[in-house]
Design an enzyme around this catalytic site. Structure first.
Site, PDB file in Angstrom:
ATOM      1  N   ASP A   9      58.927 -35.747 136.966  1.00  0.00           N
ATOM      2  CA  ASP A   9      59.938 -35.586 135.926  1.00  0.00           C
ATOM      3  C   ASP A   9      61.261 -36.104 136.481  1.00  0.00           C
ATOM      4  OD1 ASP A   9      61.151 -34.640 133.486  1.00  0.00           O
ATOM      5  OD2 ASP A   9      61.971 -32.976 134.626  1.00  0.00           O
ATOM      6  N   SER A  10      62.225 -36.307 135.582  1.00  0.00           N
ATOM      7  CA  SER A  10      63.554 -36.726 136.014  1.00  0.00           C
ATOM      8  C   SER A  10      64.243 -35.630 136.823  1.00  0.00           C
ATOM      9  CB  SER A  10      64.395 -37.053 134.782  1.00  0.00           C
ATOM     10  OG  SER A  10      64.437 -35.915 133.935  1.00  0.00           O
ATOM     11  N   TYR A  41      67.449 -38.964 133.066  1.00  0.00           N
ATOM     12  CA  TYR A  41      66.895 -40.268 132.701  1.00  0.00           C
ATOM     13  C   TYR A  41      67.223 -40.590 131.239  1.00  0.00           C
ATOM     14  CZ  TYR A  41      63.721 -40.512 136.832  1.00  0.00           C
ATOM     15  OH  TYR A  41      63.171 -40.597 138.089  1.00  0.00           O
ATOM     16  N   GLY A  42      67.406 -39.535 130.462  1.00  0.00           N
ATOM     17  CA  GLY A  42      67.521 -39.688 129.008  1.00  0.00           C
ATOM     18  C   GLY A  42      68.724 -40.484 128.543  1.00  0.00           C
ATOM     19  N   CYS A  72      58.102 -36.029 131.966  1.00  0.00           N
ATOM     20  CA  CYS A  72      59.403 -36.381 131.390  1.00  0.00           C
ATOM     21  C   CYS A  72      59.190 -37.221 130.130  1.00  0.00           C
ATOM     22  CB  CYS A  72      60.185 -37.181 132.428  1.00  0.00           C
ATOM     23  SG  CYS A  72      61.752 -37.791 131.842  1.00  0.00           S
ATOM     24  N   GLU A 151      70.200 -26.145 131.278  1.00  0.00           N
ATOM     25  CA  GLU A 151      70.389 -26.080 132.730  1.00  0.00           C
ATOM     26  C   GLU A 151      71.462 -25.076 133.118  1.00  0.00           C
ATOM     27  OE1 GLU A 151      70.362 -29.913 134.591  1.00  0.00           O
ATOM     28  OE2 GLU A 151      68.275 -30.180 133.973  1.00  0.00           O
ATOM     29  N   CYS A 183      61.239 -33.158 124.601  1.00  0.00           N
ATOM     30  CA  CYS A 183      62.017 -33.090 125.849  1.00  0.00           C
ATOM     31  C   CYS A 183      61.550 -31.877 126.645  1.00  0.00           C
ATOM     32  CB  CYS A 183      63.508 -32.973 125.520  1.00  0.00           C
ATOM     33  SG  CYS A 183      64.540 -32.766 126.976  1.00  0.00           S
ATOM     34  N   THR A 184      61.490 -32.064 127.954  1.00  0.00           N
ATOM     35  CA  THR A 184      61.018 -30.984 128.841  1.00  0.00           C
ATOM     36  C   THR A 184      61.795 -29.674 128.676  1.00  0.00           C
ATOM     37  OG1 THR A 184      62.487 -32.005 130.477  1.00  0.00           O
ATOM     38  CG2 THR A 184      60.125 -32.406 130.717  1.00  0.00           C
ATOM     39  N   HIS A 185      63.075 -29.799 128.332  1.00  0.00           N
ATOM     40  CA  HIS A 185      63.938 -28.609 128.311  1.00  0.00           C
ATOM     41  C   HIS A 185      63.834 -27.786 127.030  1.00  0.00           C
ATOM     42  CE1 HIS A 185      65.570 -30.799 131.660  1.00  0.00           C
ATOM     43  NE2 HIS A 185      66.558 -29.947 131.850  1.00  0.00           N
TER      44      HIS A 185
HETATM   45  N1  DGL Z   1      63.154 -34.649 131.473  1.00  0.00           N
HETATM   46  C1  DGL Z   1      63.930 -35.315 130.456  1.00  0.00           C
HETATM   47  C2  DGL Z   1      63.060 -35.539 129.217  1.00  0.00           C
HETATM   48  O1  DGL Z   1      62.107 -34.834 128.980  1.00  0.00           O
HETATM   49  C3  DGL Z   1      65.174 -34.528 130.082  1.00  0.00           C
HETATM   50  C4  DGL Z   1      66.277 -34.678 131.102  1.00  0.00           C
HETATM   51  C5  DGL Z   1      66.720 -36.099 131.300  1.00  0.00           C
HETATM   52  O2  DGL Z   1      67.384 -36.686 130.426  1.00  0.00           O
HETATM   53  O3  DGL Z   1      66.375 -36.648 132.329  1.00  0.00           O
HETATM   54  O4  DGL Z   1      63.341 -36.429 128.469  1.00  0.00           O
END
Ligand code: DGL
Length: 267
Positions: A9-10, A41-42, A72, A151, A183-185
């Protein structure tokens, strides 16, 4: 010999996927790489995300991963086809199971997607959904403020509720009946998201779905680890701060030892 699942993941958001994988596959060895030094990364360009994803993949393979999971969504939306061309190992990612589930759930064929800018602008969800069900309407919304809110641990804050409401309003106005959390979050905000989009909208949380896909794959090949293996799961990050350690617990629900590693080498 047990197959090790490599997850990248990022950052640490991908631990929402690890949580589900460990629930279904508690004995399968796992190695995680979170690119905390280069997150997010987004917000980055496709070229940069692809290069980072390539390096993350190489790192996991060099550390013994036999199959890969792109946790990610930004990387999965942008880099999956390149990674599949460049690496021969099986690659699973979070986009495909989300789409499968959304198509199974939608009744009126009006699907919403929330994710980072990279995920939304990639257009992969729309393309894949239209390839399967051409008359489906897909409405997407980039929600860049949600990652930092999670976060910071603002999972129930009044401000978070207001921001979620504002992001979801256009999707609500389109009367979506299914919403993909791209998105993971976002699974950590699921309660607020459900409340703001409405109880009648079905929410697709791909972390559980990807775990089921990996389980079926290993089961079909007789590669499920039945017994607890000697090797411990390993969690690597490219940068480590006290905040990272704290947030990890929120994502994974338990404490793990994070190992700081240098960035994967460029080719
Ligand atoms: N892990 C990223 C995603 O699921 C979220 C955080 C990021 O932007 O890197 O897109």
């Amino acid at each position: 010999m047990s197959v090790t699942i490599g997850v990248f993941d990022s950052g640490i958001g991908g631990l929402t996927v690890v949580r589900e994988l460990k629930q279904l596959l508690p004995n399968q060895p796992l190695i995680y790489f979170g690119d905390t030094a280069r997150t997010p990364y987004g917000t980055k360009s496709p070229e940069t995300i692809i290069q980072y994803a390539r390096e993350d993949t190489r790192f996991l393979l060099e550390h013994g991963a036999g199959i890969l999971v792109i946790a990610c969504h930004s990387a999965a939306s942008t880099a999956t086809s390149t990674l599949k061309q460049e690496f021969s190992e099986p690659i699973f990612e979070v986009v495909t199971p989300s789409i499968e589930q959304a198509l199974a759930l939608t009744r009126r064929k009006i699907i919403g997607l929330v994710g980072t800018r990279a995920t939304v602008t990639s257009g992969v969800y729309e393309k894949a959904i239209h390839a399967r069900l051409p008359d489906t309407k897909v409405y997407s919304m980039a929600c860049p403020l949600l990652v930092p809110l999670v976060e910071e641990g603002w999972l129930k804050a009044r401000e978070s509720r207001m921001i979620v409401k504002k992001y979801l309003r256009p999707l609500k106005n389109q009367q979506i009946d299914t919403l993909i959390l791209g998105c993971t979050h976002y699974p950590l905000l699921k309660q607020i998201i459900q409340e703001k989009i409405g109880r009648n909208v079905k929410i697709v949380d791909p972390s559980a779905e990807i775990a089921r896909t990996v389980y079926s794959y290993l089961e079909a090949r007789n590669q499920l680890s039945e017994e607890s293996h000697d090797r411990k799961d390993r969690f690597f990050v490219s940068d480590l701060t006290p905040t990272t350690q704290k947030v990890v617990q929120c994502f994974l629900g338990t404490r793990v030892q994070l190992e700081k590693t240098s960035l994967p080498c460029k080719s």
